[in-house]
Scaffold this motif. Structure first.
Motif, PDB file in Angstrom:
ATOM      1  N   GLU A   5       0.729  -1.183  -0.125  1.00  0.00           N
ATOM      2  CA  GLU A   5      -0.266  -0.060   0.036  1.00  0.00           C
ATOM      3  C   GLU A   5       0.823   1.289  -0.132  1.00  0.00           C
ATOM      4  O   GLU A   5       0.536   2.165  -0.785  1.00  0.00           O
ATOM      5  CB  GLU A   5      -0.864  -0.097   1.213  1.00  0.00           C
ATOM      6  CG  GLU A   5      -2.039  -0.817   1.152  1.00  0.00           C
ATOM      7  CD  GLU A   5      -2.670  -1.098   2.373  1.00  0.00           C
ATOM      8  OE1 GLU A   5      -3.798  -1.519   2.617  1.00  0.00           O
ATOM      9  OE2 GLU A   5      -1.929  -0.907   3.693  1.00  0.00           O
ATOM     10  N   ARG A   8       2.240   1.915  -3.430  1.00  0.00           N
ATOM     11  CA  ARG A   8       1.216   2.402  -4.444  1.00  0.00           C
ATOM     12  C   ARG A   8       1.023   3.903  -4.180  1.00  0.00           C
ATOM     13  O   ARG A   8       0.450   4.535  -4.954  1.00  0.00           O
ATOM     14  CB  ARG A   8      -0.166   1.567  -4.402  1.00  0.00           C
ATOM     15  CG  ARG A   8       0.228   0.187  -5.121  1.00  0.00           C
ATOM     16  CD  ARG A   8      -1.154  -0.457  -5.343  1.00  0.00           C
ATOM     17  NE  ARG A   8      -1.314  -1.532  -4.415  1.00  0.00           N
ATOM     18  CZ  ARG A   8      -2.185  -1.876  -3.487  1.00  0.00           C
ATOM     19  NH1 ARG A   8      -3.357  -1.376  -3.698  1.00  0.00           N
ATOM     20  NH2 ARG A   8      -1.923  -2.966  -2.761  1.00  0.00           N
ATOM     21  N   ASP A   9       0.634   4.345  -2.761  1.00  0.00           N
ATOM     22  CA  ASP A   9       0.282   5.436  -2.507  1.00  0.00           C
ATOM     23  C   ASP A   9       1.117   6.118  -1.268  1.00  0.00           C
ATOM     24  O   ASP A   9       0.750   6.468  -0.237  1.00  0.00           O
ATOM     25  CB  ASP A   9      -1.279   5.546  -2.015  1.00  0.00           C
ATOM     26  CG  ASP A   9      -1.902   6.987  -2.174  1.00  0.00           C
ATOM     27  OD1 ASP A   9      -1.263   7.677  -2.403  1.00  0.00           O
ATOM     28  OD2 ASP A   9      -3.033   6.947  -1.918  1.00  0.00           O
ATOM     29  N   SER A  11       1.668   9.153  -1.004  1.00  0.00           N
ATOM     30  CA  SER A  11       1.119  10.619  -0.606  1.00  0.00           C
ATOM     31  C   SER A  11       0.331  10.208   0.444  1.00  0.00           C
ATOM     32  O   SER A  11       0.248  11.099   1.468  1.00  0.00           O
ATOM     33  CB  SER A  11       0.533  11.071  -1.728  1.00  0.00           C
ATOM     34  OG  SER A  11       1.453  11.537  -2.796  1.00  0.00           O
ATOM     35  N   ALA A  12      -0.675   9.166   0.461  1.00  0.00           N
ATOM     36  CA  ALA A  12      -1.615   8.894   1.453  1.00  0.00           C
ATOM     37  C   ALA A  12      -0.753   8.662   2.917  1.00  0.00           C
ATOM     38  O   ALA A  12      -1.372   8.824   3.824  1.00  0.00           O
ATOM     39  CB  ALA A  12      -2.354   7.461   1.208  1.00  0.00           C
TER      40      ALA A  12
END
Length: 76
Positions: A5, A8-9, A11-12
């Motif tokens: 995760e 993949r992200d 920024s999150a």
């Protein structure tokens, strides 16, 4: 957050770090922690070595002696 995760992200993960440390797991086990620079600097405010602060050495009482229990089985 899993490593997958995170990959993949990113920024999150960075957004979540503004609310507190983000633990990144690898195969279900904690592997990394993402902190804001402010949180990281706050950890080092006392000037202590980071490894020493995380080791919990001061939290362990080496003079600990467990209680001796005397148990008796009731006779029938």
């Amino acid at each position: 957050m899993s490593a997958r995760e995170f990959s993949r992200d990113v920024s999150a993960a960075k957004r979540e770090a503004h609310h507190g440390p983000v633990t990144i797991t690898d195969r279900g086990k904690p592997a990394f922690v993402l902190l804001t620079i402010e949180d990281y600097r706050r950890l080092g405010e006392t000037g202590e070595d980071m490894l020493k602060r995380l080791s919990m050495e001061d939290d362990i009482d080496v003079e600990f002696e467990p209680l001796q229990l005397s148990l008796k089985v009731p006779e029938l």
